[in-house]
Design a protein around this motif. Sequence first.
Motif, PDB file in Angstrom:
ATOM      1  N   VAL A   1       0.892  -1.160   0.000  1.00 58.62           N
ATOM      2  CA  VAL A   1       0.000   0.000   0.000  1.00 58.62           C
ATOM      3  C   VAL A   1       0.926   1.204   0.000  1.00 58.62           C
ATOM      4  CG1 VAL A   1      -1.819   1.272   1.173  1.00 58.62           C
ATOM      5  CG2 VAL A   1      -1.778  -1.226   1.311  1.00 58.62           C
ATOM      6  N   VAL A   2       0.995   1.903  -1.139  1.00 56.16           N
ATOM      7  CA  VAL A   2       1.985   2.968  -1.284  1.00 56.16           C
ATOM      8  C   VAL A   2       1.309   4.275  -1.669  1.00 56.16           C
ATOM      9  CG1 VAL A   2       3.807   1.359  -1.926  1.00 56.16           C
ATOM     10  CG2 VAL A   2       2.427   2.415  -3.727  1.00 56.16           C
ATOM     11  N   GLY A   3       1.817   5.366  -1.133  1.00 57.98           N
ATOM     12  CA  GLY A   3       1.324   6.671  -1.522  1.00 57.98           C
ATOM     13  C   GLY A   3       1.751   7.011  -2.933  1.00 57.98           C
ATOM     14  N   ILE A   4       0.939   7.771  -3.645  1.00 58.29           N
ATOM     15  CA  ILE A   4       1.256   8.203  -5.008  1.00 58.29           C
ATOM     16  C   ILE A   4       0.894   9.670  -5.171  1.00 58.29           C
ATOM     17  CG2 ILE A   4       0.979   5.916  -6.054  1.00 58.29           C
ATOM     18  CD1 ILE A   4      -1.796   6.933  -7.050  1.00 58.29           C
ATOM     19  N   GLN A   5       1.358  10.263  -6.266  1.00 54.75           N
ATOM     20  CA  GLN A   5       1.001  11.627  -6.606  1.00 54.75           C
ATOM     21  C   GLN A   5      -0.305  11.636  -7.405  1.00 54.75           C
ATOM     22  OE1 GLN A   5       2.492  14.241  -5.491  1.00 54.75           O
ATOM     23  NE2 GLN A   5       4.296  13.246  -4.599  1.00 54.75           N
ATOM     24  N   PRO A   6      -1.115  12.676  -7.260  1.00 60.50           N
ATOM     25  CA  PRO A   6      -2.408  12.711  -7.965  1.00 60.50           C
ATOM     26  C   PRO A   6      -2.285  12.766  -9.484  1.00 60.50           C
ATOM     27  CG  PRO A   6      -1.976  14.806  -6.853  1.00 60.50           C
ATOM     28  CD  PRO A   6      -0.949  13.836  -6.361  1.00 60.50           C
ATOM     29  N   LYS A   7      -1.105  13.125 -10.008  1.00 62.57           N
ATOM     30  CA  LYS A   7      -0.939  13.227 -11.464  1.00 62.57           C
ATOM     31  C   LYS A   7      -0.593  11.888 -12.112  1.00 62.57           C
ATOM     32  CE  LYS A   7       3.936  14.590 -11.030  1.00 62.57           C
ATOM     33  NZ  LYS A   7       4.924  15.658 -11.290  1.00 62.57           N
ATOM     34  N   LEU A   8      -0.403  10.822 -11.340  1.00 60.97           N
ATOM     35  CA  LEU A   8      -0.059   9.524 -11.907  1.00 60.97           C
ATOM     36  C   LEU A   8      -1.170   9.059 -12.848  1.00 60.97           C
ATOM     37  CD1 LEU A   8       2.098   7.259 -11.776  1.00 60.97           C
ATOM     38  CD2 LEU A   8       0.677   6.158 -10.063  1.00 60.97           C
ATOM     39  N   LEU A   9      -0.788   8.607 -14.052  1.00 61.61           N
ATOM     40  CA  LEU A   9      -1.761   8.220 -15.073  1.00 61.61           C
ATOM     41  C   LEU A   9      -2.150   6.758 -14.933  1.00 61.61           C
ATOM     42  CD1 LEU A   9      -0.211  10.018 -18.183  1.00 61.61           C
ATOM     43  CD2 LEU A   9      -2.093  10.806 -16.735  1.00 61.61           C
ATOM     44  N   MET A  10      -3.427   6.495 -15.215  1.00 54.84           N
ATOM     45  CA  MET A  10      -3.955   5.137 -15.094  1.00 54.84           C
ATOM     46  C   MET A  10      -5.210   4.985 -15.928  1.00 54.84           C
ATOM     47  SD  MET A  10      -5.134   5.573 -11.120  1.00 54.84           S
ATOM     48  CE  MET A  10      -3.469   6.032 -10.670  1.00 54.84           C
TER      49      MET A  10
ATOM     50  N   ILE B   1      -8.467   6.676  -2.162  1.00 56.44           N
ATOM     51  CA  ILE B   1      -8.418   8.136  -2.157  1.00 56.44           C
ATOM     52  C   ILE B   1      -9.041   8.652  -0.861  1.00 56.44           C
ATOM     53  CG2 ILE B   1      -9.002  10.224  -3.440  1.00 56.44           C
ATOM     54  CD1 ILE B   1      -9.892   7.930  -5.662  1.00 56.44           C
ATOM     55  N   GLU B   2      -8.385   9.636  -0.264  1.00 54.91           N
ATOM     56  CA  GLU B   2      -8.938  10.304   0.918  1.00 54.91           C
ATOM     57  C   GLU B   2      -9.339  11.730   0.534  1.00 54.91           C
ATOM     58  OE1 GLU B   2      -7.796  11.627   5.519  1.00 54.91           O
ATOM     59  OE2 GLU B   2      -6.332  10.574   4.269  1.00 54.91           O
ATOM     60  N   TRP B   3     -10.586  12.079   0.870  1.00 56.63           N
ATOM     61  CA  TRP B   3     -11.096  13.421   0.599  1.00 56.63           C
ATOM     62  C   TRP B   3     -11.889  13.883   1.817  1.00 56.63           C
ATOM     63  CZ3 TRP B   3     -13.685  15.064  -4.662  1.00 56.63           C
ATOM     64  CH2 TRP B   3     -13.864  16.437  -4.685  1.00 56.63           C
ATOM     65  N   PRO B   4     -11.227  14.539   2.774  1.00 56.54           N
ATOM     66  CA  PRO B   4     -11.937  15.016   3.968  1.00 56.54           C
ATOM     67  C   PRO B   4     -13.089  15.944   3.593  1.00 56.54           C
ATOM     68  CG  PRO B   4      -9.563  15.159   4.281  1.00 56.54           C
ATOM     69  CD  PRO B   4      -9.788  14.830   2.840  1.00 56.54           C
ATOM     70  N   ALA B   5     -14.139  15.893   4.370  1.00 54.52           N
ATOM     71  CA  ALA B   5     -15.338  16.667   4.050  1.00 54.52           C
ATOM     72  C   ALA B   5     -15.079  18.166   4.046  1.00 54.52           C
ATOM     73  CB  ALA B   5     -16.444  16.325   5.050  1.00 54.52           C
ATOM     74  N   ASP B   6     -14.096  18.644   4.796  1.00 54.31           N
ATOM     75  CA  ASP B   6     -13.840  20.080   4.880  1.00 54.31           C
ATOM     76  C   ASP B   6     -12.756  20.550   3.921  1.00 54.31           C
ATOM     77  OD1 ASP B   6     -11.837  18.726   6.143  1.00 54.31           O
ATOM     78  OD2 ASP B   6     -11.740  20.019   7.907  1.00 54.31           O
ATOM     79  N   GLU B   7     -12.354  19.691   2.973  1.00 53.66           N
ATOM     80  CA  GLU B   7     -11.333  20.056   2.001  1.00 53.66           C
ATOM     81  C   GLU B   7     -11.953  20.272   0.623  1.00 53.66           C
ATOM     82  OE1 GLU B   7      -8.238  20.744   2.492  1.00 53.66           O
ATOM     83  OE2 GLU B   7      -7.999  20.076   4.573  1.00 53.66           O
ATOM     84  N   ALA B   8     -11.342  21.142  -0.174  1.00 52.83           N
ATOM     85  CA  ALA B   8     -11.874  21.463  -1.497  1.00 52.83           C
ATOM     86  C   ALA B   8     -11.570  20.380  -2.524  1.00 52.83           C
ATOM     87  CB  ALA B   8     -11.297  22.798  -1.968  1.00 52.83           C
ATOM     88  N   GLU B   9     -10.556  19.551  -2.263  1.00 54.08           N
ATOM     89  CA  GLU B   9     -10.193  18.484  -3.191  1.00 54.08           C
ATOM     90  C   GLU B   9      -9.534  17.345  -2.425  1.00 54.08           C
ATOM     91  OE1 GLU B   9      -5.883  20.227  -4.645  1.00 54.08           O
ATOM     92  OE2 GLU B   9      -7.643  20.542  -5.912  1.00 54.08           O
ATOM     93  N   PRO B  10      -9.398  16.170  -3.064  1.00 55.04           N
ATOM     94  CA  PRO B  10      -8.760  15.038  -2.371  1.00 55.04           C
ATOM     95  C   PRO B  10      -7.364  15.396  -1.886  1.00 55.04           C
ATOM     96  CG  PRO B  10      -9.816  14.298  -4.393  1.00 55.04           C
ATOM     97  CD  PRO B  10      -9.870  15.795  -4.413  1.00 55.04           C
ATOM     98  N   THR B  11      -6.984  14.798  -0.748  1.00 57.45           N
ATOM     99  CA  THR B  11      -5.696  15.135  -0.125  1.00 57.45           C
ATOM    100  C   THR B  11      -4.646  14.037  -0.250  1.00 57.45           C
ATOM    101  OG1 THR B  11      -6.556  14.330   2.000  1.00 57.45           O
ATOM    102  CG2 THR B  11      -6.755  16.694   1.549  1.00 57.45           C
ATOM    103  N   LYS B  12      -5.062  12.756  -0.322  1.00 57.37           N
ATOM    104  CA  LYS B  12      -4.089  11.669  -0.369  1.00 57.37           C
ATOM    105  C   LYS B  12      -4.567  10.564  -1.301  1.00 57.37           C
ATOM    106  CE  LYS B  12      -2.173  12.447   4.254  1.00 57.37           C
ATOM    107  NZ  LYS B  12      -1.919  11.870   5.592  1.00 57.37           N
ATOM    108  N   TYR B  13      -3.586   9.900  -1.923  1.00 61.14           N
ATOM    109  CA  TYR B  13      -3.870   8.811  -2.853  1.00 61.14           C
ATOM    110  C   TYR B  13      -2.923   7.657  -2.551  1.00 61.14           C
ATOM    111  CZ  TYR B  13      -5.980  12.631  -5.606  1.00 61.14           C
ATOM    112  OH  TYR B  13      -6.725  13.699  -6.024  1.00 61.14           O
ATOM    113  N   TRP B  14      -3.449   6.430  -2.669  1.00 63.09           N
ATOM    114  CA  TRP B  14      -2.623   5.239  -2.482  1.00 63.09           C
ATOM    115  C   TRP B  14      -2.920   4.227  -3.582  1.00 63.09           C
ATOM    116  CZ3 TRP B  14      -5.354   7.525   1.508  1.00 63.09           C
ATOM    117  CH2 TRP B  14      -4.624   7.990   2.608  1.00 63.09           C
TER     118      TRP B  14
END
Length: 467
Positions: A227-236, A317-330
């Motif tokens: 289970v590894v963190g990634i950058q949001p720009k990674l293509l898939m 993907i983690e997207w806290p309710a008080d954030e404007a966009e997702p914060t973390k990706y794995w």
Amino acid sequence: MDRQVEARAEVRFSAYVAGLGSELGHADRIGPLRDYCTGLILPGERKSVEPMAAKTAPARTAAQHQSLLHFVGVAAWSDEKVLAKVRQMVLPSMQRQGPIEAWIIDDTGFPKHGKHSVGVQVQYCGQLGKEANCQVAVSLSIANHSASLPVAYRLYLPKEWATDKVRRTKAGVPKDIRFKTKPEIALDQIRWACEAGLPRGVALMDAAYGVDSRLRTGMTALGVSYVVGIQPKLLMWPPGTEPKRKGRPLNNTGRRDEPDLISAKRIARDLPNEAWQTIRWREGSAEWLSSRFARVRVRVGHTQLKPELISEEWLLIEWPADEAEPTKYWLSTLPADIGFRELVDYAKLRWRIERDYLELKQEVGLGHFEGRGWRGFHHHATMCIAAYGFLVSEKETIPPSATRRPAPFRASALPEGYRPRGSPLRPERHIPNSIATLRVRLIKALIKNMPRCPCCGSTAPTSRRQL
């Protein structure tokens, strides 16, 4: 804690150090080993050689300083053998508190002011959260929810150092050490852990390592789930799609006339509202920690593999309710039928290594070594891991549910009328089996056999019981 409990802790510490001494290769190193480990445990702002010598041998500080300096900087004992012995003695107590769940890859930085310490240069330092002059070491730790223990530890040697023969010779860098990126060092450590037969865990690492496709492919080839963190720009390729053109890998930009390849960030934004669930993963100091998560099955664009060989993985993907966009990706290669909360639990287990590295630095002085050589850097780290390992093994001597002693309330500490009459006293925030508490217990036991108290310098035994 009563005196008998403290005395037993000191007996266990002596047996533990004696066990480590069997791997040093020379009987003359056993005394400096015990003194060095004792110095790391004792209180003090700095855990470098000179202050430790003053605490462990106040009557002969100069001779003790030379002894410890030779032990950590010159003596040719094996870090690998000592770490293996630490693992042999500590792992059973960890497993009695729960099975090994994770192999955590991480790096830690040590800020430096000069330019002569081995491996030092301006690079990203996690401790400072920015680029700075520092050393960086890559480690592999085995962990469960109770504790973690580093089992492999190596200094990252930048290319400027690796190709500079003069600096290498001056710092004593071994001839077989060549330049390797941090992900390459991490893969070597995981490969070693597989060959050594360590209890298997899911590999966890942050985005600095997770974006490296060679590292992910290497772990899959070794049969290690991750289970590894990634950058949001990674293509898939998003759910329900697959590569249209097959036969050759993608180019370096991740594209090869594949119109369906999109970023992880776009996948997250396109998910419907019902895909998001609020999940809590562990109990914090005041309440349970929770956030909004979504997961989907994807195929990641890979420059090294043919499209038909690319398997589906979980994108979490983690997207806290008080954030404007997702914060973390794995990304994760855990089975397709794994539970949602279990997947989140693995992704969030990296908090374990972050907190434990903080304790390694604060409690036993991991970053306090002031020497400049390769051998001294690793010897000091090995001794810190050994001292920390003993404290980890001590956790099972006090159950987490042990009674917490409330701190006395002092009425004069608050303004009159601040506290309503009859309200309950707030208990002391004290965790009986924390590393800090266990270290205090061991300190109390150790100083009873020392000629002078390392805290106040007094030789009166009665003053030491006030610690």
